[in-house]
Write an enzyme that holds these catalytic residues in place. Structure first.
Site, PDB file in Angstrom:
ATOM      1  N   HIS A 174     -47.468  63.673  47.269  1.00 25.45           N
ATOM      2  CA  HIS A 174     -46.197  62.747  47.099  1.00 25.45           C
ATOM      3  C   HIS A 174     -46.698  61.206  46.951  1.00 25.45           C
ATOM      4  O   HIS A 174     -47.513  60.926  47.982  1.00 25.45           O
ATOM      5  CB  HIS A 174     -45.273  62.971  48.293  1.00 25.45           C
ATOM      6  CG  HIS A 174     -44.092  62.463  48.193  1.00 25.45           C
ATOM      7  ND1 HIS A 174     -43.811  60.919  48.305  1.00 25.45           N
ATOM      8  CD2 HIS A 174     -42.797  62.892  47.998  1.00 25.45           C
ATOM      9  CE1 HIS A 174     -42.449  60.869  48.139  1.00 25.45           C
ATOM     10  NE2 HIS A 174     -41.966  61.799  47.893  1.00 25.45           N
TER      11      HIS A 174
ATOM     12  N   GLU B 186     -41.825  62.792  39.932  1.00 24.56           N
ATOM     13  CA  GLU B 186     -41.070  61.754  40.676  1.00 24.56           C
ATOM     14  C   GLU B 186     -41.587  60.432  40.210  1.00 24.56           C
ATOM     15  O   GLU B 186     -42.488  59.985  40.848  1.00 24.56           O
ATOM     16  CB  GLU B 186     -41.474  62.072  42.241  1.00 24.56           C
ATOM     17  CG  GLU B 186     -40.659  63.361  42.699  1.00 24.56           C
ATOM     18  CD  GLU B 186     -40.531  63.380  44.069  1.00 24.56           C
ATOM     19  OE1 GLU B 186     -39.498  63.732  44.464  1.00 24.56           O
ATOM     20  OE2 GLU B 186     -41.581  62.989  44.770  1.00 24.56           O
TER      21      GLU B 186
ATOM     22  N   GLY C  24     -35.796  56.779  46.059  1.00 26.13           N
ATOM     23  CA  GLY C  24     -35.129  56.218  47.096  1.00 26.13           C
ATOM     24  C   GLY C  24     -34.143  54.778  46.625  1.00 26.13           C
ATOM     25  O   GLY C  24     -33.820  53.847  47.295  1.00 26.13           O
TER      26      GLY C  24
HETATM   27  P1  PGA Z   1     -35.204  60.529  47.059  1.00 20.07           P
HETATM   28  O1  PGA Z   1     -36.741  60.852  47.120  1.00 20.07           O
HETATM   29  O2  PGA Z   1     -34.314  61.692  46.526  1.00 20.07           O
HETATM   30  O3  PGA Z   1     -34.744  59.992  47.942  1.00 20.07           O
HETATM   31  O4  PGA Z   1     -35.259  59.303  45.769  1.00 20.07           O
HETATM   32  C1  PGA Z   1     -37.089  61.908  46.665  1.00 20.07           C
HETATM   33  C2  PGA Z   1     -38.515  62.251  47.040  1.00 20.07           C
HETATM   34  O5  PGA Z   1     -39.362  61.124  47.570  1.00 20.07           O
HETATM   35  O6  PGA Z   1     -38.891  63.367  47.100  1.00 20.07           O
END
Ligand code: PGA
Length: 250
Positions: free
Chosen positions: A97, A165, A171
């Site tokens: 991540h 991602e 976020g």
């Molecule tokens: P988010 O985070 O949905 O708050 O953008 C996703 C993640 O970090 O896995």
């Protein structure tokens, strides 16, 4: 058909009380169908709490860990191994991540140690990749993603999935265009086929500002096999709403 995965990444949030009411709401408002797997990734310290509630209520929820430590040949204060994660009832683990790559300096060597520990313990790996805003602006998104994926070469194919991602989307409330998500997912899928001899299709999930309004249209894309959800998964009603919307379309 492989079930769609809807993964809740609670990050460093929640309390014992929150978890009880989250699951209570989910249990009363969602009927999970076979074609969908919901995977909860609470903080490590709450894995056991979630496991007990899930088992006691016979809920169709799967458990994932947000992290795993590499097996080290020296004592490791604070470490939590793949064997322990498995012992806690997890079948899934997030690795790579961007928050861990950035804030915990997790480089390829560290990630490989974690991957090996997960594989040794037959944990399904959800390997996260994604470009920064500068990399996207610089037109090198695909190059960066391919580079991040190289670590997966030759690993046991059945245990690997990937979450795309974009770092700038996490976020922030911003998501790439649907065309761009589809395009990057296709690049990931075709790139991965070259890494594994049996050419199996590796599931690829999208993550980054997924919410009740956009989840359905993202899931409609051909190459999206599931969603990794952060902020919107903290609220049981929005996570449940997402699961229900997707279930209704299947
Ligand atoms: P988010 O985070 O949905 O708050 O953008 C996703 C993640 O970090 O896995």
């Amino acid at each position: 058909m492989t079930p769609i995965k809807i993964i809740a990444n609670w990050k460093m949030n929640g309390s014992h009380e929150d978890i009880i009411s989250w699951i209570d709401y989910f249990q009363n408002n969602v009927e999970i169908k076979n074609q969908i797997n919901c995977i909860l990734c609470p903080p490590l310290c709450y894995l056991d709490t979630v496991k007990k509630i899930v088992l006691n209520n016979k809920l169709d929820l799967h458990l994932g860990s947000q992290d795993v430590y590499a097996d080290l040949d020296h004592p490791s204060t604070g470490g939590v191994s793949g064997r322990m994660i498995k012992d806690l009832g997890c079948n899934y683990v997030l690795i790579g991540h961007s928050e861990r790559r950035i804030h915990f300096q997790e480089n390829e060597g560290i990630l490989l140690g974690k991957i090996n520990s997960a594989i040794k313990n037959k944990l399904n790996i959800i390997f996260c990749v994604g470009e920064t805003f500068e990399q996207r602006e610089g037109g090198i998104t695909k190059k960066i993603i391919k580079k991040q994926l190289r670590i997966l070469r030759g690993l046991p194919v059945g245990l690997i999935s990937v979450a795309y991602e974009p770092v700038w989307s996490i976020g922030t409330g911003k998501i790439p265009s649907l065309e761009s998500i589809e395009d990057v997912h296709q690049v990931i899928k075709s790139g991965l086929k070259d890494y594994f001899t049996n050419k199996k299709d590796i599931p690829v999930y999208y993550g980054g500002s997924v919410n009740l309004d956009n989840a359905e249209m993202i899931m409609k894309l051909d190459s999206v096999d599931g969603l990794l959800i952060g902020a919107a998964s903290l609220d049981s009603s929005s996570f449940s709403g997402i699961v229900n919307k997707i279930t209704a379309k299947k």
